[in-house]
Design an enzyme around this catalytic site. Structure first.
Site, mmCIF file in Angstrom:
data_model
loop_
_atom_site.group_PDB
_atom_site.id
_atom_site.type_symbol
_atom_site.label_atom_id
_atom_site.label_comp_id
_atom_site.label_asym_id
_atom_site.label_seq_id
_atom_site.Cartn_x
_atom_site.Cartn_y
_atom_site.Cartn_z
ATOM 1 N N ARG A 71 0.501 -1.147 -0.161
ATOM 2 C CA ARG A 71 0.061 -0.010 -0.109
ATOM 3 C C ARG A 71 1.178 0.794 0.359
ATOM 4 O O ARG A 71 1.562 1.522 0.690
ATOM 5 C CB ARG A 71 -0.977 0.345 1.305
ATOM 6 C CG ARG A 71 -1.979 1.211 2.097
ATOM 7 C CD ARG A 71 -3.471 1.240 2.437
ATOM 8 N NE ARG A 71 -3.590 0.517 1.481
ATOM 9 C CZ ARG A 71 -5.059 0.529 2.418
ATOM 10 N NH1 ARG A 71 -5.272 1.349 3.209
ATOM 11 N NH2 ARG A 71 -6.557 -0.111 1.873
ATOM 12 N N HIS A 85 -7.000 0.919 -6.418
ATOM 13 C CA HIS A 85 -7.776 0.051 -5.297
ATOM 14 C C HIS A 85 -8.553 -1.142 -6.409
ATOM 15 O O HIS A 85 -9.157 -1.448 -5.554
ATOM 16 C CB HIS A 85 -8.237 0.514 -4.340
ATOM 17 C CG HIS A 85 -8.716 0.607 -3.155
ATOM 18 N ND1 HIS A 85 -7.533 -0.924 -2.514
ATOM 19 C CD2 HIS A 85 -9.041 0.554 -2.396
ATOM 20 C CE1 HIS A 85 -7.788 -1.395 -1.229
ATOM 21 N NE2 HIS A 85 -8.948 -0.334 -1.073
ATOM 22 N N GLN A 134 -10.041 -3.798 -3.780
ATOM 23 C CA GLN A 134 -11.638 -3.221 -3.264
ATOM 24 C C GLN A 134 -13.140 -3.759 -4.711
ATOM 25 O O GLN A 134 -13.849 -4.251 -3.346
ATOM 26 C CB GLN A 134 -11.661 -1.965 -3.008
ATOM 27 C CG GLN A 134 -12.845 -1.305 -2.418
ATOM 28 C CD GLN A 134 -13.249 -1.856 -0.826
ATOM 29 O OE1 GLN A 134 -12.469 -1.392 -0.629
ATOM 30 N NE2 GLN A 134 -14.353 -2.222 -1.004
ATOM 31 N N ASP A 154 -16.859 7.313 -1.788
ATOM 32 C CA ASP A 154 -16.037 7.187 -0.909
ATOM 33 C C ASP A 154 -15.771 8.524 -0.003
ATOM 34 O O ASP A 154 -16.718 9.706 -0.747
ATOM 35 C CB ASP A 154 -14.812 7.317 -1.790
ATOM 36 C CG ASP A 154 -13.713 6.532 -0.856
ATOM 37 O OD1 ASP A 154 -13.880 6.402 0.287
ATOM 38 O OD2 ASP A 154 -12.001 6.092 -1.629
ATOM 39 N N CYS A 194 -16.169 1.187 0.728
ATOM 40 C CA CYS A 194 -15.539 0.811 0.399
ATOM 41 C C CYS A 194 -14.420 0.774 2.541
ATOM 42 O O CYS A 194 -14.680 0.124 2.940
ATOM 43 C CB CYS A 194 -14.135 1.636 -0.253
ATOM 44 S SG CYS A 194 -13.422 2.937 0.030
ATOM 45 N N ARG A 225 -13.514 -8.764 1.326
ATOM 46 C CA ARG A 225 -11.896 -8.592 1.311
ATOM 47 C C ARG A 225 -11.830 -9.826 1.712
ATOM 48 O O ARG A 225 -11.024 -10.328 0.654
ATOM 49 C CB ARG A 225 -11.750 -6.733 2.161
ATOM 50 C CG ARG A 225 -12.932 -6.136 1.710
ATOM 51 C CD ARG A 225 -11.960 -5.242 0.266
ATOM 52 N NE ARG A 225 -10.696 -4.922 0.152
ATOM 53 C CZ ARG A 225 -9.782 -4.371 0.879
ATOM 54 N NH1 ARG A 225 -10.622 -3.227 0.866
ATOM 55 N NH2 ARG A 225 -8.526 -4.130 0.289
HETATM 56 N N1 CP Z 1 -11.480 -0.482 2.278
HETATM 57 C C1 CP Z 1 -10.613 -0.429 2.820
HETATM 58 O O1 CP Z 1 -9.448 -0.404 1.914
HETATM 59 O O2 CP Z 1 -10.244 0.037 3.780
HETATM 60 P P1 CP Z 1 -9.028 -0.296 4.516
HETATM 61 O O3 CP Z 1 -8.232 1.232 4.335
HETATM 62 O O4 CP Z 1 -9.001 -0.033 6.661
HETATM 63 O O5 CP Z 1 -7.387 -1.107 4.162
HETATM 64 N N1 NVA Z 2 -9.469 6.852 -1.121
HETATM 65 C C1 NVA Z 2 -9.271 5.993 0.213
HETATM 66 C C2 NVA Z 2 -9.800 4.712 0.372
HETATM 67 C C3 NVA Z 2 -9.413 4.172 1.615
HETATM 68 C C4 NVA Z 2 -9.617 2.262 1.882
HETATM 69 C C5 NVA Z 2 -8.312 6.466 0.469
HETATM 70 O O1 NVA Z 2 -7.561 6.262 -0.615
HETATM 71 O O2 NVA Z 2 -7.932 6.873 0.964
#
Ligand code: CP
Ligand code: NVA
Length: 307
Positions: free
Chosen positions: A104, A131, A134, A220, A260, A288
């Site tokens: 990540r 992502h 997701q 989101d 998400c 997930r």
């Molecule tokens: N939806 C998602 O990826 O959540 P987190 O940021 O908690 O991993």
């Molecule tokens: N769009 C959000 C998703 C988190 C799972 C971010 O990038 O923070």
């Protein structure tokens, strides 16, 4: 076996997703029956996280354990990556010690450079642009509730961020439509979204027009991780883009709501929507786990046949 990475949704074709969904159904059922399934005994997953996470971290870590392997979590704070070690060097070293890696990070270019130098499969656990894990779970969740997503309409309300971009890629793979409504200045950038064309989405000025006849409404956070400096401006810019009951009423009666997570009730969504009868956010979060177990099995063992 040739190494495959999962960096963007378009990295896999529709047949591969259908295989993954078949495996997910089987793996989920075994889990629900408390039956042991350990195809990845002695395999190790490294999880390198440069941003916060609850769901992604937990679903990969628990998932790897449930498949018989082990997982090691590395945050930027703990590793030399946080002190400037080149991504390429980290990839070379880490991939000599483990079997699969979830990363990540910030710019998508970082994960591409990491994958180019990795000896083992790399999975995108979220970048600023995409992502894919997701949307893998989201489409599986949609199918569980409503069947095939092909030909359906998904309404995306809010920021055209990493999750939105991935929905747009998925629309090209599965042949459905996305109605996107963002405030001015936050529109989809097709090149950044990695799209082949503009046939599978339409941009709407009014979010109410975008959700009209939608089978699924999704949104989101207004401010994604890494963009915190813009949070105040965004609160103003997105004020008319909250998914509320009135907006949901413009969609099809049987429309689902997804997010998400994490969610901010009273900002991008009202509590009565996310906690209401059309919301499937908890199934979405749980899936997930199951979809990513199928993904890791596929990346490490290839097609093993559907039982
Ligand atoms: N939806 C998602 O990826 O959540 P987190 O940021 O908690 O991993
Ligand atoms: N769009 C959000 C998703 C988190 C799972 C971010 O990038 O923070």
């Amino acid at each position: 076996m040739q190494i495959r990475h999962f960096l963007q949704f378009k990295d896999f074709d529709r047949q591969e997703y259908e295989y993954l969904f078949d495996r997910t159904r089987w793996i989920k059922n075994e889990f629900k029956q408390y039956r042991r399934y350990w195809p990845l005994t002695d395999r190790t997953l490294a999880m390198i996280f440069e941003k916060h996470s609850t769901r992604t971290r937990l679903s990969f870590e628990a998932g790897m354990h449930q498949l018989g392997g082990s997982a090691i979590y590395l945050s930027t704070r703990d590793t030399q990556l946080g002190r400037g070690e080149p991504v390429e060097d980290a990839a070379r070293v880490i991939s000599r010690m483990v079997d699969i890696i979830t990363l990540r990070t910030h710019e998508h270019g970082v994960i591409e450079r990491f994958a180019e130098n990795s000896r083992v499969p790399v999975i995108n656990g979220l970048t600023d642009e995409y992502h894919p894990c997701q949307i893998l779970a989201d489409i599986f969740t949609f199918m569980e509730h409503r069947g095939s997503i092909a030909g359906k309409t998904v309404a995306w309300i809010g920021d055209s961020n990493n999750v939105c971009n991935t929905w747009l890629q998925a629309a090209e793979v599965f042949d459905f439509n996305v109605h996107v409504s963002t405030p001015p200045g936050y529109e989809v950038e097709p090149e950044r979204a990695g799209l082949y064309g503009t046939d599978h989405y339409e941009q709407f000025v009014s979010p109410h027009d975008a959700v009209k006849d939608a089978d699924l409404v999704t949104t989101d956070v207004w401010t994604s991780m890494g963009f915190e400096d813009e949070a105040d401006t965004r609160k103003n810019d997105f004020a008319d883009f909250r998914v509320d009951a009135e907006m949901m009423a413009c969609a099809k009666e049987e429309a689902l709501f997804m997010h998400c997570l994490p969610a901010h009730r009273g900002e991008e969504v009202d509590a009565e929507v996310i906690d209401g009868p059309q919301s499937v956010v908890w199934d979405e979060a749980e899936n997930r786990l199951h979809t990513q177990k199928a993904l890791m099995e596929y990346l490490l063992l290839g097609r093993i046949g559907v039982r």
